[in-house]
Design an enzyme around this catalytic site. Structure first.
Site, PDB file in Angstrom:
ATOM      1  N   GLU A  27       0.887  -1.218  -0.206  1.00 46.46           N
ATOM      2  CA  GLU A  27      -0.077   0.081  -0.075  1.00 46.46           C
ATOM      3  C   GLU A  27       0.886   1.216   0.026  1.00 46.46           C
ATOM      4  O   GLU A  27       0.426   2.257  -0.684  1.00 46.46           O
ATOM      5  CB  GLU A  27      -1.140   0.025   1.181  1.00 46.46           C
ATOM      6  N   CYS A  74     -14.810   0.883 -14.524  1.00 46.79           N
ATOM      7  CA  CYS A  74     -14.988   2.333 -14.609  1.00 46.79           C
ATOM      8  C   CYS A  74     -13.826   3.112 -14.616  1.00 46.79           C
ATOM      9  O   CYS A  74     -13.497   3.901 -13.640  1.00 46.79           O
ATOM     10  CB  CYS A  74     -15.729   2.410 -13.186  1.00 46.79           C
ATOM     11  N   CYS A 100     -18.759   0.956 -20.053  1.00 49.69           N
ATOM     12  CA  CYS A 100     -20.215   1.244 -19.660  1.00 49.69           C
ATOM     13  C   CYS A 100     -21.198   0.068 -20.206  1.00 49.69           C
ATOM     14  O   CYS A 100     -21.916  -0.204 -19.825  1.00 49.69           O
ATOM     15  CB  CYS A 100     -20.681   2.577 -20.078  1.00 49.69           C
ATOM     16  N   CYS A 153     -21.433  -2.821 -18.420  1.00 48.19           N
ATOM     17  CA  CYS A 153     -20.970  -2.735 -16.916  1.00 48.19           C
ATOM     18  C   CYS A 153     -22.526  -2.961 -16.323  1.00 48.19           C
ATOM     19  O   CYS A 153     -23.579  -2.731 -16.701  1.00 48.19           O
ATOM     20  CB  CYS A 153     -20.945  -1.152 -16.823  1.00 48.19           C
ATOM     21  N   CYS A 212     -26.848   3.616 -13.232  1.00 53.66           N
ATOM     22  CA  CYS A 212     -25.962   4.708 -13.129  1.00 53.66           C
ATOM     23  C   CYS A 212     -26.142   6.183 -13.452  1.00 53.66           C
ATOM     24  O   CYS A 212     -26.341   6.412 -14.682  1.00 53.66           O
ATOM     25  CB  CYS A 212     -24.372   4.047 -13.827  1.00 53.66           C
TER      26      CYS A 212
END
Length: 352
Positions: free
Chosen positions: A39, A194, A201, A204, A210
């Site tokens: 991270e 995304c 899209c 999706c 959305c």
DNA sequence: AACGCGGGGAC
DNA sequence: GTCCCAGCGTT
């Protein structure tokens, strides 16, 4: 939680189960040290860029105590080229804290994790959820984008109000009993489906509900308010050479490249030739009264940073033995250069 | 609240 | 060129 939010969470989990094929070395990892290391490396850094660094760090420092005991210069050298070098400094401080205060046991609570140097809200949530399945929602660039588009939110994500709003929303749609898997899923979803540009899209699962897709606003959200201004800087690195060795120093202060090394630096507010540079006050006070010889000088080499464009030239000079080290500079051999960390622009120069 | 901090990939 | 990346600490 209302139906719109429930649908969102269900879709993310479903997509993850059925369509997510993204693999990374730290995915599914349960060792908190390894999660933390990944991270830190991945902050503001693309997965592909951080990946080899992660492998090298785990190879060199398989446990947190190995990292805590490592010499600072060695760790910086391993970080060389990754950028945002404060991360490296903070990472070492955190490793030493875990090693001493926590007796080599990685802390297990969100508060203790968040108290580590270099660990902010995102990283603390990531470690807490991935390693210990604690119910904290991650909020990174991916999550901001997915939430902003699906819920049609145009509050700037880099505003205080935006951070507060998105944090609350992210925690609302977080399935508390599977925080780790969900956090991983929504970030993968943001990276794979995304995407910032040309989101997928048409395939999706969220598209039917959305907000951004339905209104054709996917290119307009998320909104960022701050625009950066880029300044130009002109660096002239003098390689002051004496008997096969060269003067360098470690960069300190508030400028870029803190804790990295460099040659003697003269900065000008505009491009300057060797001749112009030799007339400058900085050059004169350094070498004006001495018998030096310019061996070689390069054209400008450009380095694009986020907030600045650096134009650097490298000028090799032989300086007499009467020349004394400027304050803060040390004379090193070629071999010593190999063990210290330098900014990329210097690394590139040295490799030619 | 605003700012500074690297390097690189996609378009 | 522009955007943005598994953000954070400082001012």
């Amino acid at each position: 939680m209302n139906d719109t939010k429930r649908f969102f969470t269900d879709c993310i989990l479903t997509w993850n189960r059925l369509h997510n094929s993204r693999t990374m070395p730290w995915k599914g990892e349960k060792n908190p040290y390894r999660i933390w290391l990944s991270e830190i490396i991945l902050q503001q850094t693309r997965v592909e860029q951080g990946w080899p660094y992660y492998e090298r760090f785990i190879g060199a420092y398989p446990t947190v105590d190995k990292l805590a005991q490592a010499p600072e210069e060695e760790v910086f050298r391993l970080w060389q080229g990754l950028g945002y070098y404060a991360r490296c400094k903070n990472m070492l401080a955190a490793a030493r804290m875990i090693s001493s205060t926590h007796k080599n046991q990685f802390p297990k609570t969100y508060e203790e994790i968040a108290a580590l140097k270099g660990v902010g809200a995102y990283t603390a949530a990531a470690i807490a959820s991935f390693a210990f399945n604690l119910p904290h929602a991650v909020l990174d660039g991916n999550v901001y984008r997915v939430l902003a588009r699906y819920f049609g939110i145009d509050t700037p994500i880099d505003s205080t109000a935006g951070k507060k709003l998105f944090t609350a929303l992210a925690n609302e749609v977080l399935p508390k009993d599977q925080a780790g898997a969900y956090n991983q899923a929504i970030m993968d979803f943001g990276a794979v489906v995304c995407k910032p540009q040309l989101p997928l899209c048409s395939s999706c699962l969220l598209a039917p509900r959305c907000e951004a897709f339905q209104k054709g606003l996917t290119d307009l959200v998320p909104v960022k308010s701050k625009k950066l201004k880029i300044k130009k800087r002109y660096f002239h690195y003098l390689l002051l050479e004496q008997k096969g060795r060269v003067f360098i120093r470690k960069r300190t202060g508030k400028d870029i490249w803190q804790n990295l090394h460099e040659f003697f630096l003269l900065e000008t507010s505009a491009p300057a030739t060797d001749a112009a540079l030799q007339q400058s006050a900085g050059f004169q006070s350094l070498l004006g009264h001495l018998d030096y010889k310019i061996v070689d000088s390069t054209a400008e080499i450009k380095q694009q940073l986020t907030h600045q464009t650096i134009y650097a030239r490298f000028i090799r000079l032989q300086v007499p033995l009467a020349f004394n080290a400027p304050d803060g500079y040390q004379l090193v051999t070629e071999k010593q250069l190999q063990e210290l960390a330098f900014p990329k622009i210097i690394v590139d120069y040295l490799q030619r």
